[in-house]
Design a protein around this motif. Structure first.
Motif, short mmCIF file in Angstrom:
data_model
loop_
_atom_site.label_atom_id
_atom_site.label_comp_id
_atom_site.label_asym_id
_atom_site.label_seq_id
_atom_site.Cartn_x
_atom_site.Cartn_y
_atom_site.Cartn_z
N ASP A 80 0.85 -1.19 0.00
CA ASP A 80 0.00 0.00 0.00
C ASP A 80 0.89 1.24 0.00
N LYS A 82 0.37 4.18 -0.75
CA LYS A 82 -0.23 5.47 -0.41
C LYS A 82 -0.57 5.60 1.07
N ASN A 83 -0.10 4.66 1.87
CA ASN A 83 -0.35 4.71 3.31
C ASN A 83 0.82 5.43 3.99
N LYS A 119 8.04 11.10 2.09
CA LYS A 119 6.91 10.49 1.41
C LYS A 119 5.69 10.45 2.33
N LEU A 123 2.13 12.31 1.66
CA LEU A 123 0.87 11.55 1.58
C LEU A 123 -0.17 12.02 2.58
#
Length: 317
Positions: A80, A82-83, A119, A123
């Motif tokens: 995942d 995008k976590n 990151k 996000l």
């Protein structure tokens, strides 16, 4: 054969369908090895279960098995991407590994640490822990490998937007780290005024101690005690008293209260309170009482190095 297969699968399925409370309970009890064994077996049969992988990574992290934790958290970022929290945990494990190895080897990891935290911040614009990590990372790194007070303040400002208390504490940390105690004091005081948590008071008291201002440290601890009524604060005041040979009677009374009301939740083991009482009576030139308290500390823990050293110092007086 079918019955054997069902027997083997049933606990795995049941475990997967529950909320992992058993593992969390083991974490709370600091039984990390047992938690690791449970999650390792589970993840082996549930290779894409993100919650299971995360708990296994946590179990490794609690035991400071950084390579194993890194492996699990990296899997999560791949499952995942995008976590934000997965990138944060991955960066955190990498950062802890960097602290546990030589500075030369750590240089090869720092880039990945920074990348993971950045990151996570990208996000999730509301991820407070990631911004704290970036504040600390940019302050602790030498400029030659990307350290930057300016960047650290950037994330402290972002924290302040999300939480004034965290923003003030972060700026206090930055200025304390940069040896600007007056600015650090200003922001820690703001944190106390806005948040007033035990942590806020503690940061301010610790700053005063580091600046050799024990009287102000004691006043801050007393203000915290008045608001929060925590037994642990009795120890903290007694410690300052013993360390700086100041307000010895008050320090003694606080330590005696700490011992009387002590529970494991207070954090500092009881033998340390006896050690501090011994220091106070050494300051009072009462050798007999000082030795009696140091012996109480050593009765609880015979290999208490600081107490053994203190006993030798008291005996020489």
């Amino acid at each position: 054969m079918k019955k054997i297969i069902l027997f083997l699968l049933f606990p795995i399925v049941a475990f997967g369908q529950t909320d992992f409370d058993r593992v969390q309970t083991l974490f709370n009890k600091k039984q990390y090895k047992k938690a690791e064994a449970l999650m390792k077996a589970y993840v082996l049969n549930n290779t894409a279960d993100k919650k299971g992988i995360e708990l296994l990574g946590d179990a490794y992290g609690y035991q400071e098995k950084w390579d194993e934790a890194i492996e699990q958290y990296k899997k999560l970022t791949q499952l995942d991407a995008k976590n934000a929290n997965y990138h944060y945990k991955y960066g955190g494990a990498l950062g802890m590994k960097a602290l546990s190895i030589s500075k030369l080897r750590a240089l090869g990891i720092i880039g990945d640490v920074k990348k993971a935290f950045l990151k996570a911040a990208e996000l999730d614009p509301n991820h407070i822990d990631t911004r704290w990590a970036l504040v600390e990372l940019y302050m602790s790194l030498p400029g030659i490998v990307g350290g930057s007070k300016k960047k650290s303040l950037k994330y402290a400002n972002e924290l302040e937007v999300l939480s004034k208390v965290d923003g003030y504490l972060a700026k206090g940390y930055i200025y304390e780290y940069d040896d600007e105690p007056e600015l650090a004091e200003n922001y820690y005081k703001k944190a106390v005024a806005v948040g007033g948590s035990v942590t806020c008071f503690e940061k301010l008291a610790n700053l005063y101690e580091s600046q050799n201002k024990p009287q102000k440290a004691i006043e801050t601890i007393e203000a915290s005690q008045k608001k929060h009524n925590r037994n642990a604060l009795h120890y903290q005041l007694g410690k300052v008293s013993a360390d700086y040979n100041i307000q010895l009677n008050k320090g003694e009374q606080c330590l005696l209260k700490y011992i009387k009301n002590y529970t494991a939740a207070d954090g500092v083991p009881k033998e340390w309170a006896y050690y501090r009482l011994a220091q106070i009576y050494k300051h009072k030139n009462n050798k007999e009482k000082a030795l009696s308290y140091i012996d109480k500390a050593l009765t609880i823990r015979a290999d208490f190095k600081q107490a053994l050293k203190e006993k030798a110092a008291i005996s020489r007086k």
